[in-house]
Design a protein around this motif. Structure first.
Motif, short mmCIF file in Angstrom:
data_model
loop_
_atom_site.label_atom_id
_atom_site.label_comp_id
_atom_site.label_asym_id
_atom_site.label_seq_id
_atom_site.Cartn_x
_atom_site.Cartn_y
_atom_site.Cartn_z
N THR A 92 0.86 -1.17 0.00
CA THR A 92 0.00 0.00 0.00
C THR A 92 0.90 1.23 0.00
N ILE A 93 0.35 2.33 -0.43
CA ILE A 93 1.12 3.58 -0.47
C ILE A 93 1.67 3.91 0.93
N ASP A 94 0.86 3.73 1.94
CA ASP A 94 1.26 4.09 3.31
C ASP A 94 2.39 3.21 3.85
N ARG A 95 2.53 1.99 3.34
CA ARG A 95 3.60 1.11 3.81
C ARG A 95 4.94 1.37 3.13
N MET A 96 4.93 2.08 2.04
CA MET A 96 6.17 2.34 1.29
C MET A 96 7.05 3.32 2.05
N PRO A 97 8.37 3.14 1.95
CA PRO A 97 9.26 4.17 2.52
C PRO A 97 8.94 5.54 1.92
N LEU A 98 9.07 6.58 2.72
CA LEU A 98 8.73 7.94 2.28
C LEU A 98 9.44 8.33 0.99
N VAL A 99 10.71 8.01 0.89
CA VAL A 99 11.45 8.37 -0.31
C VAL A 99 10.84 7.65 -1.51
N ASP A 100 10.58 6.36 -1.37
CA ASP A 100 10.06 5.59 -2.49
C ASP A 100 8.72 6.12 -2.98
N ARG A 101 7.79 6.37 -2.07
CA ARG A 101 6.46 6.79 -2.52
C ARG A 101 6.50 8.16 -3.17
N ASN A 102 7.33 9.05 -2.66
CA ASN A 102 7.41 10.38 -3.29
C ASN A 102 8.17 10.34 -4.60
N LEU A 103 9.15 9.50 -4.69
CA LEU A 103 9.88 9.30 -5.94
C LEU A 103 8.96 8.67 -6.99
N LEU A 104 8.16 7.70 -6.57
CA LEU A 104 7.20 7.09 -7.49
C LEU A 104 6.16 8.10 -7.96
N ARG A 105 5.69 8.95 -7.07
CA ARG A 105 4.73 9.99 -7.47
C ARG A 105 5.35 10.93 -8.49
N LEU A 106 6.56 11.33 -8.23
CA LEU A 106 7.27 12.25 -9.12
C LEU A 106 7.46 11.64 -10.51
N ALA A 107 7.96 10.42 -10.55
CA ALA A 107 8.20 9.76 -11.83
C ALA A 107 6.89 9.42 -12.54
N ALA A 108 5.89 8.99 -11.79
CA ALA A 108 4.59 8.70 -12.40
C ALA A 108 3.98 9.97 -13.00
N PHE A 109 4.19 11.10 -12.34
CA PHE A 109 3.72 12.37 -12.92
C PHE A 109 4.40 12.62 -14.25
N GLU A 110 5.71 12.47 -14.30
CA GLU A 110 6.41 12.71 -15.57
C GLU A 110 5.94 11.74 -16.65
N LEU A 111 5.73 10.49 -16.28
CA LEU A 111 5.27 9.51 -17.26
C LEU A 111 3.89 9.86 -17.81
N THR A 112 3.01 10.37 -16.96
CA THR A 112 1.65 10.65 -17.39
C THR A 112 1.46 12.04 -17.98
N ALA A 113 2.21 13.02 -17.52
CA ALA A 113 1.95 14.40 -17.91
C ALA A 113 3.03 15.03 -18.79
N ARG A 114 4.16 14.40 -18.92
CA ARG A 114 5.27 14.96 -19.70
C ARG A 114 5.73 13.98 -20.77
N PRO A 115 4.93 13.78 -21.81
CA PRO A 115 5.27 12.77 -22.82
C PRO A 115 6.57 13.07 -23.58
N GLU A 116 7.01 14.32 -23.56
CA GLU A 116 8.27 14.65 -24.26
C GLU A 116 9.50 14.15 -23.51
N VAL A 117 9.36 13.80 -22.24
CA VAL A 117 10.48 13.26 -21.47
C VAL A 117 10.55 11.76 -21.77
N PRO A 118 11.66 11.29 -22.31
CA PRO A 118 11.77 9.87 -22.66
C PRO A 118 11.54 8.95 -21.45
N THR A 119 10.84 7.88 -21.69
CA THR A 119 10.55 6.91 -20.64
C THR A 119 11.83 6.43 -19.96
#
Length: 157
Positions: A92-119
């Motif tokens: 679950t999101i709450d069980r993830m280490p703080l760094v991991d969940r925020n890093l995943l949010r950041l990268a997931a944002f780029e994947l979904t909202a910034r298509p010009e940034v290569p995967t």
């Protein structure tokens, strides 16, 4: 005789991990992660923490890409968390280490909202930050979750 801790502001403990050159997207991602992590750790609104960083005379105001990333994650947090939860088997999101969940949010944002940034760039930078800043297993975990999200959003892994 000079103070051996002066280069770390008198703090004891391990030295700070190296940072990317200012003005680069890598530096913007790292700064955005710092802001998101701080807001999560202190349980404060992201906008409040971002405002404090904008007035930080020592570190300087975050650049435009940092602000875009932070505001984008904050604005899409529910959707991002749902994508991450769907991709993170047995976590679950709450069980993830703080760094991991925020890093995943950041990268997931780029994947979904910034298509010009290569995967590959999004995944590589997130994995490297996870290895540098989080647990021994975080690099593999972040890679697996983001590969799943990238496959859904961009049709790639």
């Amino acid at each position: 005789m000079s103070d051996p801790l002066a280069h770390r502001g008198g703090r004891r403990g391990p030295p700070e991990p190296p940072r990317a050159a200012p003005g680069t997207r890598s530096a913007a991602r790292r700064r955005a992660l710092d802001i998101l992590f701080e807001a999560d750790l202190l349980d404060r609104p992201v906008a409040e923490v971002l405002a404090r960083h904008r007035g930080d005379r020592e570190a300087g105001a975050p650049d435009a890409y940092t602000v875009e990333l932070v505001e984008g994650v904050a604005g899409r947090r529910e959707d991002l968390d749902a994508r991450i939860a769907g991709a993170a088997e047995h976590w679950t999101i709450d069980r993830m280490p703080l760094v991991d969940r925020n890093l995943l949010r950041l990268a997931a944002f780029e994947l979904t909202a910034r298509p010009e940034v290569p995967t590959a760039v999004v995944l590589d930078e997130a994995i490297e930050l996870a290895k540098l800043l989080s647990t021994a297993d975080s690099g593999r975990f972040v890679n697996g979750v983001l590969a799943h999200i990238a496959g859904e959003v961009r049709g790639t892994a």
